[in-house]
Design a protein around this motif. Sequence first.
Motif, PDB file in Angstrom:
ATOM      1  N   ALA A 275       0.817  -1.220   0.000  1.00 21.95           N
ATOM      2  CA  ALA A 275       0.000   0.000   0.000  1.00 21.95           C
ATOM      3  C   ALA A 275       0.845   1.261   0.000  1.00 21.95           C
ATOM      4  CB  ALA A 275      -0.925  -0.004   1.215  1.00 21.95           C
ATOM      5  N   ALA A 276       2.151   1.107   0.176  1.00 19.68           N
ATOM      6  CA  ALA A 276       3.003   2.297   0.257  1.00 19.68           C
ATOM      7  C   ALA A 276       3.044   3.051  -1.068  1.00 19.68           C
ATOM      8  CB  ALA A 276       4.419   1.881   0.657  1.00 19.68           C
ATOM      9  N   ALA A 277       3.170   4.351  -0.949  1.00 17.55           N
ATOM     10  CA  ALA A 277       3.376   5.198  -2.132  1.00 17.55           C
ATOM     11  C   ALA A 277       4.888   5.356  -2.266  1.00 17.55           C
ATOM     12  CB  ALA A 277       2.694   6.546  -1.946  1.00 17.55           C
ATOM     13  N   ASN A 305      13.994   4.638  -8.964  1.00 22.21           N
ATOM     14  CA  ASN A 305      13.969   3.725  -7.819  1.00 22.21           C
ATOM     15  C   ASN A 305      13.562   2.337  -8.293  1.00 22.21           C
ATOM     16  OD1 ASN A 305      14.788   4.983  -5.458  1.00 22.21           O
ATOM     17  ND2 ASN A 305      12.827   6.056  -5.225  1.00 22.21           N
ATOM     18  N   PRO A 306      13.878   1.313  -7.512  1.00 24.86           N
ATOM     19  CA  PRO A 306      13.428  -0.030  -7.892  1.00 24.86           C
ATOM     20  C   PRO A 306      11.910  -0.134  -7.807  1.00 24.86           C
ATOM     21  CG  PRO A 306      14.428  -0.030  -5.700  1.00 24.86           C
ATOM     22  CD  PRO A 306      14.669   1.323  -6.287  1.00 24.86           C
ATOM     23  N   ASP A 307      11.323  -0.935  -8.671  1.00 17.04           N
ATOM     24  CA  ASP A 307       9.894  -1.260  -8.552  1.00 17.04           C
ATOM     25  C   ASP A 307       9.818  -2.477  -7.622  1.00 17.04           C
ATOM     26  OD1 ASP A 307       7.282  -2.278  -8.812  1.00 17.04           O
ATOM     27  OD2 ASP A 307       7.069  -1.345 -10.787  1.00 17.04           O
ATOM     28  N   ILE A 308       9.409  -2.222  -6.390  1.00 18.16           N
ATOM     29  CA  ILE A 308       9.494  -3.261  -5.352  1.00 18.16           C
ATOM     30  C   ILE A 308       8.589  -4.447  -5.688  1.00 18.16           C
ATOM     31  CG2 ILE A 308       9.228  -3.736  -2.884  1.00 18.16           C
ATOM     32  CD1 ILE A 308       9.723  -0.722  -2.389  1.00 18.16           C
ATOM     33  N   LEU A 309       7.362  -4.158  -6.076  1.00 15.47           N
ATOM     34  CA  LEU A 309       6.426  -5.244  -6.385  1.00 15.47           C
ATOM     35  C   LEU A 309       6.949  -6.119  -7.517  1.00 15.47           C
ATOM     36  CD1 LEU A 309       2.765  -3.920  -6.202  1.00 15.47           C
ATOM     37  CD2 LEU A 309       3.724  -5.936  -5.067  1.00 15.47           C
ATOM     38  N   GLY A 324      -1.397  -5.230  -4.979  1.00  8.39           N
ATOM     39  CA  GLY A 324      -0.873  -3.898  -5.259  1.00  8.39           C
ATOM     40  C   GLY A 324      -1.967  -2.850  -5.185  1.00  8.39           C
ATOM     41  N   PHE A 325      -1.555  -1.609  -5.208  1.00  6.32           N
ATOM     42  CA  PHE A 325      -2.497  -0.490  -5.154  1.00  6.32           C
ATOM     43  C   PHE A 325      -2.197   0.423  -6.327  1.00  6.32           C
ATOM     44  CE2 PHE A 325      -4.649  -0.995  -1.072  1.00  6.32           C
ATOM     45  CZ  PHE A 325      -3.947  -2.103  -0.604  1.00  6.32           C
ATOM     46  N   ALA A 326      -3.238   0.910  -6.957  1.00  6.10           N
ATOM     47  CA  ALA A 326      -3.045   1.830  -8.065  1.00  6.10           C
ATOM     48  C   ALA A 326      -3.788   3.121  -7.744  1.00  6.10           C
ATOM     49  CB  ALA A 326      -3.569   1.215  -9.359  1.00  6.10           C
ATOM     50  N   ALA A 327      -3.016   4.140  -7.404  1.00 10.74           N
ATOM     51  CA  ALA A 327      -3.608   5.461  -7.155  1.00 10.74           C
ATOM     52  C   ALA A 327      -3.511   6.220  -8.472  1.00 10.74           C
ATOM     53  CB  ALA A 327      -2.824   6.166  -6.059  1.00 10.74           C
ATOM     54  N   GLU A 328      -4.648   6.492  -9.064  1.00  5.33           N
ATOM     55  CA  GLU A 328      -4.633   7.096 -10.400  1.00  5.33           C
ATOM     56  C   GLU A 328      -5.467   8.377 -10.416  1.00  5.33           C
ATOM     57  OE1 GLU A 328      -2.754   5.747 -12.656  1.00  5.33           O
ATOM     58  OE2 GLU A 328      -2.392   3.807 -11.701  1.00  5.33           O
ATOM     59  N   SER A 329      -5.067   9.281 -11.272  1.00  8.16           N
ATOM     60  CA  SER A 329      -5.863  10.499 -11.411  1.00  8.16           C
ATOM     61  C   SER A 329      -6.622  10.504 -12.741  1.00  8.16           C
ATOM     62  CB  SER A 329      -4.956  11.732 -11.304  1.00  8.16           C
ATOM     63  OG  SER A 329      -3.935  11.629 -12.256  1.00  8.16           O
ATOM     64  N   SER A 342       1.561  -6.150 -15.419  1.00  2.00           N
ATOM     65  CA  SER A 342       3.012  -5.899 -15.535  1.00  2.00           C
ATOM     66  C   SER A 342       3.755  -6.196 -14.235  1.00  2.00           C
ATOM     67  CB  SER A 342       3.270  -4.467 -15.983  1.00  2.00           C
ATOM     68  OG  SER A 342       2.969  -3.575 -14.931  1.00  2.00           O
ATOM     69  N   LYS A 343       3.080  -6.070 -13.098  1.00  2.00           N
ATOM     70  CA  LYS A 343       3.760  -6.323 -11.817  1.00  2.00           C
ATOM     71  C   LYS A 343       3.508  -7.742 -11.312  1.00  2.00           C
ATOM     72  CE  LYS A 343       3.521  -1.434 -10.526  1.00  2.00           C
ATOM     73  NZ  LYS A 343       4.539  -0.711  -9.740  1.00  2.00           N
ATOM     74  N   GLY A 344       2.794  -8.548 -12.089  1.00  2.18           N
ATOM     75  CA  GLY A 344       2.582  -9.949 -11.704  1.00  2.18           C
ATOM     76  C   GLY A 344       1.740 -10.104 -10.448  1.00  2.18           C
TER      77      GLY A 344
HETATM   78  O1  C5P Z   1       3.571   1.988 -10.666  1.00  2.00           O
HETATM   79  P1  C5P Z   1       2.783   2.521  -9.536  1.00  2.00           P
HETATM   80  O2  C5P Z   1       3.587   3.300  -8.554  1.00  2.00           O
HETATM   81  O3  C5P Z   1       1.564   3.269  -9.915  1.00  2.00           O
HETATM   82  O4  C5P Z   1       2.259   1.183  -8.819  1.00  2.00           O
HETATM   83  C1  C5P Z   1       1.599   1.185  -7.626  1.00  2.00           C
HETATM   84  C2  C5P Z   1       1.852  -0.093  -6.884  1.00  2.00           C
HETATM   85  O5  C5P Z   1       3.207  -0.509  -7.017  1.00  2.00           O
HETATM   86  C3  C5P Z   1       1.651   0.083  -5.396  1.00  2.00           C
HETATM   87  O6  C5P Z   1       1.201  -1.121  -4.844  1.00  2.00           O
HETATM   88  C4  C5P Z   1       3.032   0.473  -4.931  1.00  2.00           C
HETATM   89  O7  C5P Z   1       3.202   0.202  -3.560  1.00  2.00           O
HETATM   90  C5  C5P Z   1       3.913  -0.391  -5.800  1.00  2.00           C
HETATM   91  N1  C5P Z   1       5.211   0.209  -6.115  1.00  2.00           N
HETATM   92  C6  C5P Z   1       6.359  -0.499  -5.858  1.00  2.00           C
HETATM   93  N2  C5P Z   1       7.589   0.057  -6.143  1.00  2.00           N
HETATM   94  C7  C5P Z   1       7.673   1.280  -6.711  1.00  2.00           C
HETATM   95  C8  C5P Z   1       6.509   1.988  -7.009  1.00  2.00           C
HETATM   96  C9  C5P Z   1       5.296   1.440  -6.684  1.00  2.00           C
HETATM   97  O8  C5P Z   1       6.284  -1.603  -5.353  1.00  2.00           O
HETATM   98  N3  C5P Z   1       8.852   1.787  -6.967  1.00  2.00           N
END
Ligand code: C5P
Length: 400
Positions: A275-277, A305-309, A324-329, A342-344
């Motif tokens: 859920a983290a931003a 930064n790394p994409d953690i998910l 995962g969480f997608a906060a979109e506008s 894309s994030k599996g």
């Molecule tokens: O790509 P975006 O940031 O919109 O994706 C949102 C999801 O991916 C959230 O669950 C967020 O916690 C996760 N995330 C992540 N690593 C990042 C950016 C987002 O795991 N660098």
Amino acid sequence: MLPLHAKRIVLGVTGSIACYKAADLASKLTQLGAEVDVILTAAAEHFIKPLTFQSVTGRRAYVDQDLWGPEGHVLHVKLGKDADLLLIAPATANTLAKLAAGQADNLLTLTALAATAPLMLAPAMDGGMFDHPATQASLETLRARGAHIHGPVSGHLASGLSGVGRMLEPAELAGHARVALGAGGPLAGRRVLVTAGGTQEPIDPVRVIANRSSGKQGYALAQAALDLGAQVTLISGPTALVPPVGAHLLRVQTAVEMRDAVLQHAAAADMLLMAAAVADFRPSQAADKKIKRAEGVPTVELAANPDILKEVSQQAKKPRMLVGFAAESNDLLANAQGKLASKGLDLIVANDVSAQDAGFEVDTNRVILLSKDGGQEELPLLSKYEVARKVLEKAASLLK
Ligand code: C5P
């Protein structure tokens, strides 16, 4: 639905000055949705009136005299058998000794003998009384029998002395009650990893790139997972929120720190709720001294930064359920669907952060749950806690 909806708690109140805090505890548990039946001992009645408890619980509060009332001797059996939790707060040295000995000379101790629910005790007494070998022996006996004992804590005591003897604060006791009541829930035995809040990426020793995430939705997820019986590790970015009682809290600042913490814990987790931003970019080089205005307007170069998910989903050993969480506008559904693939992920929680009553900082959220199997569930405007419960119930059902 309130977190403790349909849960029955018998709250035993014994004769300590901490009785006044028991009223707050009864109120907190009631506000969480529990049905709270209070039993006061004779000594407690000197400190506080049954009416105080009745006023906050909306239910009758019981005293010793009720043992000899129209319900006769069945009252304690009924109260004891119906309870999901017997919580005695404050618990005096005298009541602890009686419980340890199996004595049953008042309504509360009778009820304790009749009860089959877990027993939770919040001792409160002067420091010397707590340290006394007799009290320690009572606690040891009760602990060995499976009682949950929380506190006492150190601080100012009614005697004017300071030491270990203060009852644990009501908010913390309510948290422990939630953990005990959650045991055996749909996530019992599951390890749930939750990330919450925004990350901060240093520009120099005093400045950071941050975002508007408050951490509220992530903290609500951690609390809801505890309420459903899970073991919870909460990896949190900087926030002033109070972590839920029972969660194992790890604080991080940057996305890289969060990635390291998540990867360290993901292998052992059954479920990851991300859920983290997480900041997508960080200054490629943080200045080691504060940047001075006199030096002119700086240029901050950014690095990804790394994409953690994504990294977690590519690990050989990973949680069975990735959320995962997608906060979109804009283009909410299309963007969320894209991230799901894309994030599996197994599940994505999509929310439109351009709405006033949903998303960042506020206490409510309006989300759509999209699952890997093509399922789509649109939820109405709910509190962040209610959203968390729905997400976890959905994830728990997919985990089965
Ligand atoms: O790509 P975006 O940031 O919109 O994706 C949102 C999801 O991916 C959230 O669950 C967020 O916690 C996760 N995330 C992540 N690593 C990042 C950016 C987002 O795991 N660098």
